[in-house]
Design a protein around this motif. Structure first.
Motif, PDB file in Angstrom:
ATOM      1  N   GLU A  59       0.883  -1.185  -0.112  1.00 40.23           N
ATOM      2  CA  GLU A  59       0.128   0.024   0.021  1.00 40.23           C
ATOM      3  C   GLU A  59       1.061   1.319  -0.021  1.00 40.23           C
ATOM      4  O   GLU A  59       0.633   2.101  -0.766  1.00 40.23           O
ATOM      5  CB  GLU A  59      -0.938  -0.012   1.112  1.00 40.23           C
ATOM      6  N   GLY A  60       2.192   1.305   0.737  1.00 34.82           N
ATOM      7  CA  GLY A  60       2.778   2.386   0.883  1.00 34.82           C
ATOM      8  C   GLY A  60       3.405   2.593  -0.687  1.00 34.82           C
ATOM      9  O   GLY A  60       3.697   3.902  -1.145  1.00 34.82           O
ATOM     10  N   ARG A  61       3.692   1.456  -1.308  1.00 33.30           N
ATOM     11  CA  ARG A  61       4.205   1.775  -2.699  1.00 33.30           C
ATOM     12  C   ARG A  61       3.438   2.256  -3.528  1.00 33.30           C
ATOM     13  O   ARG A  61       3.870   3.230  -4.363  1.00 33.30           O
ATOM     14  CB  ARG A  61       4.918   0.451  -3.218  1.00 33.30           C
ATOM     15  N   LYS A  62       2.251   1.963  -3.596  1.00 28.48           N
ATOM     16  CA  LYS A  62       1.187   2.530  -4.620  1.00 28.48           C
ATOM     17  C   LYS A  62       0.994   4.105  -4.121  1.00 28.48           C
ATOM     18  O   LYS A  62       0.909   4.869  -5.096  1.00 28.48           O
ATOM     19  CB  LYS A  62      -0.136   1.812  -4.494  1.00 28.48           C
ATOM     20  N   CYS A  63       1.210   4.447  -2.856  1.00 28.93           N
ATOM     21  CA  CYS A  63       1.141   5.966  -2.457  1.00 28.93           C
ATOM     22  C   CYS A  63       2.129   6.623  -2.961  1.00 28.93           C
ATOM     23  O   CYS A  63       2.043   7.726  -3.694  1.00 28.93           O
ATOM     24  CB  CYS A  63       0.857   6.076  -0.949  1.00 28.93           C
ATOM     25  N   ILE A  64       3.302   6.241  -2.904  1.00 30.79           N
ATOM     26  CA  ILE A  64       4.517   6.646  -3.346  1.00 30.79           C
ATOM     27  C   ILE A  64       4.530   6.768  -4.925  1.00 30.79           C
ATOM     28  O   ILE A  64       4.922   7.907  -5.414  1.00 30.79           O
ATOM     29  CB  ILE A  64       5.996   6.003  -2.863  1.00 30.79           C
ATOM     30  N   MET A  65       4.017   5.901  -5.587  1.00 31.26           N
ATOM     31  CA  MET A  65       3.849   5.968  -6.999  1.00 31.26           C
ATOM     32  C   MET A  65       2.769   6.646  -7.352  1.00 31.26           C
ATOM     33  O   MET A  65       2.710   7.045  -8.951  1.00 31.26           O
ATOM     34  CB  MET A  65       3.980   4.563  -7.651  1.00 31.26           C
ATOM     35  N   GLY A  66       2.018   7.264  -6.561  1.00 28.68           N
ATOM     36  CA  GLY A  66       1.095   8.055  -6.973  1.00 28.68           C
ATOM     37  C   GLY A  66      -0.233   7.485  -7.537  1.00 28.68           C
ATOM     38  O   GLY A  66      -1.189   7.918  -8.196  1.00 28.68           O
ATOM     39  N   LYS A  67      -0.208   6.046  -7.295  1.00 28.58           N
ATOM     40  CA  LYS A  67      -1.362   5.316  -7.914  1.00 28.58           C
ATOM     41  C   LYS A  67      -2.656   5.338  -6.932  1.00 28.58           C
ATOM     42  O   LYS A  67      -3.583   5.036  -7.179  1.00 28.58           O
ATOM     43  CB  LYS A  67      -0.945   4.026  -7.994  1.00 28.58           C
ATOM     44  N   GLN A  68      -2.671   6.021  -5.863  1.00 31.84           N
ATOM     45  CA  GLN A  68      -3.467   6.157  -4.822  1.00 31.84           C
ATOM     46  C   GLN A  68      -3.219   7.328  -3.529  1.00 31.84           C
ATOM     47  O   GLN A  68      -1.802   7.483  -3.531  1.00 31.84           O
ATOM     48  CB  GLN A  68      -4.076   4.806  -4.052  1.00 31.84           C
ATOM     49  N   THR A  69      -4.168   7.789  -3.147  1.00 31.15           N
ATOM     50  CA  THR A  69      -3.709   8.678  -2.076  1.00 31.15           C
ATOM     51  C   THR A  69      -3.628   8.295  -0.700  1.00 31.15           C
ATOM     52  O   THR A  69      -3.568   6.775  -0.644  1.00 31.15           O
ATOM     53  CB  THR A  69      -5.019   9.555  -1.724  1.00 31.15           C
ATOM     54  N   ALA A  70      -2.878   8.887   0.244  1.00 36.98           N
ATOM     55  CA  ALA A  70      -2.716   8.361   1.496  1.00 36.98           C
ATOM     56  C   ALA A  70      -3.880   7.837   2.134  1.00 36.98           C
ATOM     57  O   ALA A  70      -3.970   6.737   2.896  1.00 36.98           O
ATOM     58  CB  ALA A  70      -1.936   9.155   2.469  1.00 36.98           C
ATOM     59  N   MET A  71      -5.152   8.526   2.001  1.00 36.52           N
ATOM     60  CA  MET A  71      -6.076   8.162   2.701  1.00 36.52           C
ATOM     61  C   MET A  71      -6.759   6.741   1.956  1.00 36.52           C
ATOM     62  O   MET A  71      -7.211   5.821   2.786  1.00 36.52           O
ATOM     63  CB  MET A  71      -7.403   9.178   2.470  1.00 36.52           C
TER      64      MET A  71
END
Length: 314
Positions: A232-244
């Motif tokens: 989940e952190g990787r997807k946030c870093i890559m901009g594929k999802q927001t932190a929320m």
């Protein structure tokens, strides 16, 4: 062509070509994630309940009796908390007492052990005291008088045997088969020191782990948390999802993993063995698949409503 029809056609093709394809890819990714989470949860249950365990099915009544006699203040379950050095010391003493019981039982069922066979009414007993000097076994007559005393030595060390001869020269020694032929004064029990040792080590072999195995066993219970946080952190870093979105997805995945591990723990506690691992995997995987399928279906229904509204408008 009518511009409205052209717009509707392009909207439909966009939905059919891009959105449905993206939705399929998204669903496949979800399925792979469900599989990963399920494996992690099952591995965690294995690490918690089955990494260091005693196989009680391999503990015979004779082995249990020898343990209780040798270590009256311990339970078998205490062994899983001991270091390998401590276990080695336990097994050394335990083996000696088990050998005494083997000799006793073989004699009492009428077998010849060494050159000894009990006469009518005689029976063999093991010393009640762990510090009994001199003898380990006695052969008693029917009236309770002592017919013969024996030392029992479960060892492959001849020097240990020789020390016993020097200390108690009047008491015969019955030994395990490995050293019996090395001294003419020894009685051969035809019981192998290696076999006795293996019978004790086998139920506890998972307790004798390498440093790498011990490290992995410490990591495995935290594996679901590590995988969920990382993905989940990787997807946030890559901009594929927001932190929320990452937090919400992580909570959902964590809830499923916790619930499935709870089921696995219950099954393990109820002594279902490896079925607890399978139950953990199955609950997590099929629960995830069900939720992901429902999510995909809702997205399709939403897109269908949008097309219907678009078609009705034009």
């Amino acid at each position: 062509m009518n511009p409205r029809i052209t717009f509707l056609k392009s909207s439909y093709e966009s939905f059919r070509g891009r959105d449905v394809n993206d939705l399929y890819k998204h669903y496949v990714q979800k399925r792979e994630k469900a599989l990963l989470d399920s494996i992690a949860a099952a591995t965690a249950i294995n690490g918690i309940f089955f990494s260091d365990y005693i196989d009680y099915d391999k503990i015979t009544p004779e082995i249990a009796e020898a343990f209780q006699t040798s270590f009256p203040n311990l339970e078998l379950s205490d062994l899983s908390k001991m270091s390998e050095d401590q276990l080695a010391g336990i097994i050394s003493n335990w083996k000696g007492k088990l050998f005494e019981f083997n000799v006793r039982d073989n004699l009492n069922v009428g077998e010849m052990v060494g050159d000894i066979q009990l006469e009518e009414g005689q029976y063999a007993v093991v010393a009640d005291s762990l510090t009994q000097p001199g003898w380990d076994l006695q052969i008693l007559n029917a009236d309770g008088t002592v017919a013969r005393e024996l030392q029992a030595k479960a060892t492959d060390s001849l020097s240990y045997i020789n020390e016993a001869f020097e200390k108690y020269p009047d008491i015969d020694i019955i030994s395990t088969s490995e050293v019996a032929g090395l001294n003419d004064n020894l009685l051969n029990s035809d019981i192998s020191n290696e076999d006795i040792t293996n019978s004790l080590v086998d139920p506890m072999k998972s307790l004798f782990d390498s440093p790498v195995e011990n490290f992995l066993e410490d990591i495995f219970p935290m594996l679901p948390v590590l995988i969920i946080t990382t993905t989940e952190g990787r997807k946030c870093i890559m901009g594929k999802q927001t932190a929320m979105e990452g937090l919400q997805s992580g909570i959902k995945r964590g809830t499923r993993s916790a619930a499935s591990m709870g089921l696995g723990a219950l099954l393990a506690w109820m002594d279902f063995g490896v079925f607890s691992i399978g139950g953990t995997f199955a609950l997590n995987y099929f629960w995830s698949r069900h939720e992901d399928s429902n999510e995909a279906l809702k997205i399709l229904e939403k897109k269908e409503r949008e097309l219907r509204l678009l078609a009705a408008k034009y």
